[in-house]
Design a protein around this motif. Structure first.
Motif, short mmCIF file in Angstrom:
data_model
loop_
_atom_site.label_atom_id
_atom_site.label_comp_id
_atom_site.label_asym_id
_atom_site.label_seq_id
_atom_site.Cartn_x
_atom_site.Cartn_y
_atom_site.Cartn_z
N HIS A 5 0.86 -1.18 0.00
CA HIS A 5 0.00 0.00 0.00
C HIS A 5 0.89 1.23 0.00
O HIS A 5 1.67 1.45 0.93
CB HIS A 5 -0.90 0.01 1.23
N ALA A 8 -0.84 7.93 -0.83
CA ALA A 8 -1.61 8.49 -1.93
C ALA A 8 -0.98 9.75 -2.48
O ALA A 8 -0.55 10.62 -1.75
CB ALA A 8 -3.03 8.80 -1.44
N THR A 565 -3.87 -5.43 -9.31
CA THR A 565 -3.46 -4.12 -8.80
C THR A 565 -4.22 -3.05 -9.57
O THR A 565 -4.23 -3.05 -10.80
CB THR A 565 -1.96 -3.92 -8.96
N ARG A 567 -5.33 1.34 -9.63
CA ARG A 567 -4.87 2.64 -9.14
C ARG A 567 -5.69 3.04 -7.92
O ARG A 567 -6.87 2.67 -7.79
CB ARG A 567 -4.95 3.71 -10.24
N GLN A 568 -5.08 3.81 -7.04
CA GLN A 568 -5.67 4.08 -5.74
C GLN A 568 -6.98 4.87 -5.82
O GLN A 568 -7.81 4.82 -4.91
CB GLN A 568 -4.68 4.83 -4.87
N ASP A 569 -7.19 5.59 -6.92
CA ASP A 569 -8.41 6.37 -7.04
C ASP A 569 -9.53 5.61 -7.76
O ASP A 569 -10.50 6.21 -8.20
CB ASP A 569 -8.14 7.71 -7.73
N ARG A 575 -14.57 -1.14 -7.22
CA ARG A 575 -13.93 -2.05 -6.26
C ARG A 575 -14.94 -3.10 -5.77
O ARG A 575 -14.63 -4.29 -5.70
CB ARG A 575 -13.38 -1.28 -5.06
N ASP A 586 -5.18 -4.97 -4.64
CA ASP A 586 -4.34 -4.02 -3.92
C ASP A 586 -4.21 -2.79 -4.80
O ASP A 586 -4.59 -2.81 -5.97
CB ASP A 586 -2.98 -4.62 -3.55
N PHE A 587 -3.70 -1.71 -4.22
CA PHE A 587 -3.80 -0.41 -4.89
C PHE A 587 -2.48 0.35 -4.83
O PHE A 587 -1.78 0.33 -3.84
CB PHE A 587 -4.91 0.42 -4.23
N TRP A 588 -2.16 1.02 -5.96
CA TRP A 588 -0.96 1.86 -6.06
C TRP A 588 -1.39 3.27 -6.43
O TRP A 588 -2.46 3.50 -6.98
CB TRP A 588 -0.02 1.38 -7.16
N THR A 589 -0.48 4.21 -6.17
CA THR A 589 -0.77 5.60 -6.58
C THR A 589 -0.62 5.77 -8.09
O THR A 589 -1.30 6.60 -8.69
CB THR A 589 0.17 6.59 -5.87
#
Length: 622
Positions: A5, A8, A565, A567-569, A575, A586-589
């Protein structure tokens, strides 16, 4: 296991804007980097200094091939997740011949590199690092072949930026910190320790960011190539002959002897014959047509055909109607990739040894059958299909295929690993770099060079860091009977440049860093442009998703069915829907690549370049 994680750092999200609304392109949405516009040329690669090397060559009158060669040489010298003993693979659009040409400059397995040898060392796969991970050097031959056959300048001109860098350049934090982090392993190899650990015995033994990093041994090696070229020209040889004289010195002369000596001293398998008999291959690329656009990839010694298979499968769905990065779109593309990559994992390998069933794999009929397997839920049990009937043949490995299918069918989905930890992610996305060039004459080049990343074994006193590509072989034929190591055989690699043509004219050059994720990100980039009307800068920055439902080509070759994976937004409703469909998220910026690309604007006669905001990728245009 601990999921990754990241903090952000949010920026404008396509996924939160009208799902698939027409007109997303046309420059109406802000991007983090400006799009590049050029009339004469564009040069884009993984490091700013290397892009400058390409610009220097263009300013001297070189064409896109000359510039690409200089950029590969520069990135190799800067250890941009590759070095001079690595591998180079390229697609070149030749405006005179009006065709796409494939360059195979991947090294092969040395003498003694067999399944039995590695198993005798107690290994489940060839190692990730060290002299036993090395294929023969390919990048020097790739540069010199591309330059001799399709370039216009001398080897001296093209190597000058790299030689200047070898004499000393301000090393970047990314590389310097990688050296520090890997210093324990680097100390195992005396020639690597000599070059990398400039402050041996101090608390920080690697160079500091911004420190002038000197590689005198490498400079001398490159200088020998230039001297050989000059002597050949003085003897009346043509430009091409002089470049190939330098090629011979590297692979058959004193440079080759020192590479072999230094590698064997450290436990490697190279022989002088291994280097002398290796050749760059100029090949016919593979391609499919997707909605009127011809997409070109290298042959099945790379993972590139998996992108072509994915496009064939996705032609059976209305992606635009689903909307960009809607849950249904993500699910459909994910499943198509899973089907294509399952075939990659079982069938792809060096066609010089065993011919894979590419005619069947790339047939539209086979794609329709595979598309029928996509349901409403994620299927973690997707395995390879049987393409042989689609080329009128019987599968020679039907028993192995059936055994694998039965094993998947009997597996408990709850016991299949899907969570992504940092170690797995690091191996899965092992980096490389990318090179894109184009010029007003019509040359268009896409390259994905790699191999010999930090920590690399340096081959004696040459300054040449060796590849680690042997790890992409498997030792168990039930995993892939086409990709078992043999002397002289090339491993199936992840490296995958791309070109696209429309109406017989070049349209796009695109490639990306990132190991097994490459053709996933490139597929989504291409769909961003073709289905959702994004320009190249919007498309390279757009939010991608990554699947791990294919075997990693590195390390322990793990697989994570259902892992994704995003993107976080990504919106909550997307989701929620993906969770219902059986995905482990899971999420990345940032999830954009890093992709680099060039688009040809035939209406205005200009060149458009894009480099994603993911890493250090950088471009220059004029």
């Amino acid at each position: 296991m601990k999921k990754l994680h990241l903090l952000a750092f949010l920026f404008l999200s396509y996924s939160s804007l009208g799902q698939g609304l027409p007109g997303l392109g046309a420059g109406t949405i802000g991007t983090n980097k400006p799009i590049l516009h050029g009339k004469n040329w564009v040069a884009i690669t993984g490091k700013p200094l290397a892009a400058t090397a390409g610009a220097q060559i263009f300013q001297q009158g070189g064409n896109a091939v000359d510039a690409a060669c200089a950029m590969i040489a520069a990135t190799s010298t800067m250890w941009d997740v590759l070095s001079w003993g690595g591998e180079t693979q390229a697609l070149i659009y030749h405006p005179g011949e009006k065709k796409v040409i494939a360059i195979n400059a991947l090294g092969y397995a040395p003498t003694g590199a067999t399944v039995d040898f590695y198993k005798s060392q107690g290994m489940a796969y060839p190692p990730e690092y060290g002299p036993l991970a090395a294929t023969t050097p390919g990048t020097p031959g790739g540069i010199m072949t591309m330059l001799a056959e399709y370039g216009s300048l001398s080897l001296e001109q093209v190597l000058k930026p790299a030689m200047d860098l070898a004499k000393g350049y301000p090393i970047e934090a990314q590389t310097a910190n990688a050296i520090e982090g890997q210093k324990a392993r680097i100390k195992e190899w005396p020639y690597s320790k000599k070059i990398f650990l400039t402050h041996l015995g101090e608390k920080r033994e690697a160079p500091e960011a911004g420190e002038i990093f000197v590689q005198e041994d490498l400079y001398q090696t490159l200088a020998k190539l230039v001297v050989t070229e000059q002597e050949a020209l003085k003897a009346g040889k043509s430009r091409k002959e002089a470049i190939y004289a330098a090629y011979d010195r590297f692979y058959k002369g004193d440079i080759a002897k020192e590479i072999v000596r230094g590698t064997r001293e450290q436990g490697g398998l190279f022989t002088e014959s291994d280097l002398a008999t290796w050749k760059v291959k100029i090949e016919e690329p593979l391609h499919v047509n997707y909605k009127g656009i011809d997409v070109y990839k290298l042959q099945e010694w790379t993972q590139g055909p998996a992108l072509l298979q994915s496009l064939n499968i996705l032609e059976n769905f209305d992606l635009k109607a689903m909307g960009y990065n809607s849950a249904n779109y993500i699910h459909t593309v994910y499943q198509a990739m899973s089907l294509a990559f399952a075939d990659r994992d079982f069938y792809y390998g060096d066609p010089a040894f065993v011919k894979s069933p590419m005619k069947g794999l790339l047939s539209k009929e086979y794609a329709k059958e595979r598309a029928k397997l996509i349901g409403s839920m994620n299927d973690p049990k997707i395995g390879a299909g049987d393409p042989y009937p689609f080329q009128g043949e019987t599968n020679p490995h039907a028993d192995l295929l059936k055994k694998n299918q039965l094993a998947l069918a009997s597996a408990d989905p709850r016991e299949l690993p899907s969570e992504v930890d940092e170690k797995f992610l690091s191996e899965f996305q092992s980096g490389t770099t990318s090179v894109q060039t184009a010029d007003a004459e019509g040359w268009l080049v896409s390259v994905t060079p790699s191999g010999g990343w930090v920590p690399a074994v340096i081959a004696g006193n040459t300054g040449v860091g060796l590849s680690q590509r042997m790890q992409s072989f498997v030792l168990d034929e039930s995993l892939n009977p086409y990709n078992l190591p043999e002397p002289g055989k090339r491993p199936r690699v992840t490296l995958t440049p791309s070109l696209a043509l429309k109406d017989g004219k070049p349209l796009l050059a695109f490639s990306v860093q990132g190991g097994d994720s490459q053709d996933q990100n490139l597929l989504q980039f291409f769909l961003n442009v073709v289905e959702f009307d994004m320009n190249v800068q919007e498309a390279v920055e757009a939010a991608n998703f990554n699947s791990y439902q294919m075997q990693s080509s590195f390390g322990a070759h793990e697989i994570k069915p259902g892992g994704i994976t995003l993107r976080q937004d990504t919106p909550d409703w997307v989701r929620s829907e993906l969770l219902k469909r059986g995905y482990s998220m899971d999420f990345w910026t940032k999830t954009s690549g890093p992709i680099t690309a060039i688009w040809l604007d035939w209406k205005h006669g200009t060149l458009w370049g894009g480099a994603s905001n993911y890493g250090d990728d950088y471009g220059i245009a004029w």
